[in-house]
Enzyme design. Structure first.
Site, short mmCIF file in Angstrom:
data_model
loop_
_atom_site.label_atom_id
_atom_site.label_comp_id
_atom_site.label_asym_id
_atom_site.label_seq_id
_atom_site.Cartn_x
_atom_site.Cartn_y
_atom_site.Cartn_z
N TYR A 1 18.60 1.28 27.40
CA TYR A 1 19.58 1.59 28.44
C TYR A 1 18.92 1.32 29.78
O TYR A 1 17.95 1.98 30.15
CB TYR A 1 19.95 3.07 28.32
CG TYR A 1 21.06 3.53 29.23
CD1 TYR A 1 22.36 3.61 28.75
CD2 TYR A 1 20.81 3.92 30.54
CE1 TYR A 1 23.39 4.05 29.57
CE2 TYR A 1 21.83 4.36 31.36
CZ TYR A 1 23.11 4.42 30.87
OH TYR A 1 24.13 4.86 31.67
N TYR B 1 28.93 -1.97 30.17
CA TYR B 1 28.39 -0.65 30.46
C TYR B 1 29.27 0.38 29.75
O TYR B 1 30.19 0.94 30.32
CB TYR B 1 28.37 -0.41 31.98
CG TYR B 1 27.80 0.92 32.35
CD1 TYR B 1 26.46 1.19 32.16
CD2 TYR B 1 28.60 1.90 32.90
CE1 TYR B 1 25.92 2.42 32.50
CE2 TYR B 1 28.08 3.13 33.26
CZ TYR B 1 26.73 3.39 33.05
OH TYR B 1 26.22 4.60 33.39
#
Length: 178
Positions: A79, A130
């Protein structure tokens, strides 16, 4: 980047997975946690963790639960909330030594297709979508099934790192089913 989308991961027993339409991917280990100070978990970060992703303990717990070492990781999904945090997470998870993350990345070891440990093979949060990190788990599954558009040859273990530097954080090791 703003994204509209959804992801789903179906977790079932190994027996149930045998009847699934896709090859199974095993959860080899999982861990989550926060930085701590004086043995007390706190939502903030103690001073000595400012030059880390704050995930060294999570990494240790994760490798113990999976029964493997960092050398056995073939592909990584991180991430990438901030570039510096990704580099520090690579250090926390033992992909390189503390303070050597920049040189590690610059060496090309994280590039697909010829790097030793390619990172974010689907483009990650920046180039794919995202979707708050779950898309990274999906790509880990694709890699271990041999279905990625940026396939890492013979990938057996995928490390997925969530939220470096933003406690609580977590890690997951996925394993290709034999």
């Amino acid at each position: 980047q703003e994204s509209d989308g959804a992801c789903a991961v179906v977790v079932v027993s190994r027996e149930q997975a045998r009847d699934a339409p896709q090859p199974p991917v095993l959860i080899a280990g999982a861990a989550q946690g926060m930085s701590h100070e004086d043995g007390i978990y706190r939502p903030g970060r103690c001073e000595e963790l400012w030059s880390t992703a704050g995930m060294a303990e999570v990494a240790n717990d994760l490798y113990v639960s999976a029964g493997i070492s960092p050398d056995e990781i073939d592909v990584v999904q991180v991430y990438e909330n901030f570039t510096g945090q990704v580099i520090m997470a690579m250090e926390d998870f033992g992909l390189c030594k503390r303070g050597e993350g920049g040189a590690y990345v610059q060496s090309g070891v994280i590039k697909w297709p010829n790097g030793r440990t390619p990172i974010n093979t689907s483009g990650g949060n920046l180039a794919e979508a995202y979707i708050h990190g779950l898309s990274l788990v999906i790509e880990g599954g694709r890699q271990l099934r041999g279905q990625s558009t940026s396939q890492v040859r013979d990938a057996k273990h995928c490390l997925v790192v969530s939220g470096p530097g933003a406690p609580p954080s977590s890690g997951l090791i996925l394993r290709r089913a034999a």
